[in-house]
Design a protein around this motif. Structure first.
Motif, PDB file in Angstrom:
ATOM      1  N   ALA A  10       0.703  -1.239  -0.021  1.00  0.00           N
ATOM      2  CA  ALA A  10       0.025   0.149  -0.159  1.00  0.00           C
ATOM      3  C   ALA A  10       0.744   1.392  -0.053  1.00  0.00           C
ATOM      4  CB  ALA A  10      -0.911   0.074   1.194  1.00  0.00           C
ATOM      5  N   ASP A  11       2.240   1.202   0.383  1.00  0.00           N
ATOM      6  CA  ASP A  11       3.012   2.210   0.394  1.00  0.00           C
ATOM      7  C   ASP A  11       3.830   2.427  -1.057  1.00  0.00           C
ATOM      8  OD1 ASP A  11       2.101   2.803   3.149  1.00  0.00           O
ATOM      9  OD2 ASP A  11       3.671   1.662   3.819  1.00  0.00           O
ATOM     10  N   MET A  12       3.551   1.681  -1.589  1.00  0.00           N
ATOM     11  CA  MET A  12       4.506   1.971  -3.172  1.00  0.00           C
ATOM     12  C   MET A  12       3.520   2.651  -4.067  1.00  0.00           C
ATOM     13  SD  MET A  12       5.352  -2.272  -3.924  1.00  0.00           S
ATOM     14  CE  MET A  12       5.967  -2.923  -2.712  1.00  0.00           C
ATOM     15  N   PRO A  13       4.251   3.365  -4.809  1.00  0.00           N
ATOM     16  CA  PRO A  13       3.434   4.069  -5.766  1.00  0.00           C
ATOM     17  C   PRO A  13       2.391   3.141  -6.686  1.00  0.00           C
ATOM     18  CG  PRO A  13       5.831   4.500  -6.042  1.00  0.00           C
ATOM     19  CD  PRO A  13       5.487   3.302  -5.197  1.00  0.00           C
TER      20      PRO A  13
END
Length: 96
Positions: A10-13
């Motif tokens: 969820a923290d990835m682009p």
């Protein structure tokens, strides 16, 4: 020593998330079935084309800069998560 932990999905682009998703055999099956094909009809390339069509982008990279496309991608991920049983399917008969 450097901490090289893999970032949480969820923290990835969004474009990186989309790339990972298109390489997921479950997403490939989801995309094929949603297009009316047998579950084994799509590979990563077919899943990527499905994703670009659903998100109305010419490149998954566009997901990082186009908020409307990102919103469509988020809805697609929710639909996929419901299809796999990771989350409850949205109730279309929701009372207001």
């Amino acid at each position: 020593m450097t901490d090289r932990r893999t970032p949480h999905f969820a923290d990835m682009p969004a474009a990186q998330q989309a790339g990972i998703l298109c390489n997921n055999p479950s997403f490939q099956k989801f995309a094929a079935v949603r297009c009316g094909f047998p579950g084994d009809a799509f590979n990563a390339s077919g899943a990527a084309e499905y994703l670009r069509t659903c998100c109305n982008v010419s490149s998954r990279r566009d997901l990082n800069s186009d908020q409307a496309a990102r919103d469509r991608f988020d809805r697609l991920r929710t639909e996929f998560d419901a299809w796999t049983g990771r989350i409850a399917a949205p109730d279309s008969r929701r009372r207001t």
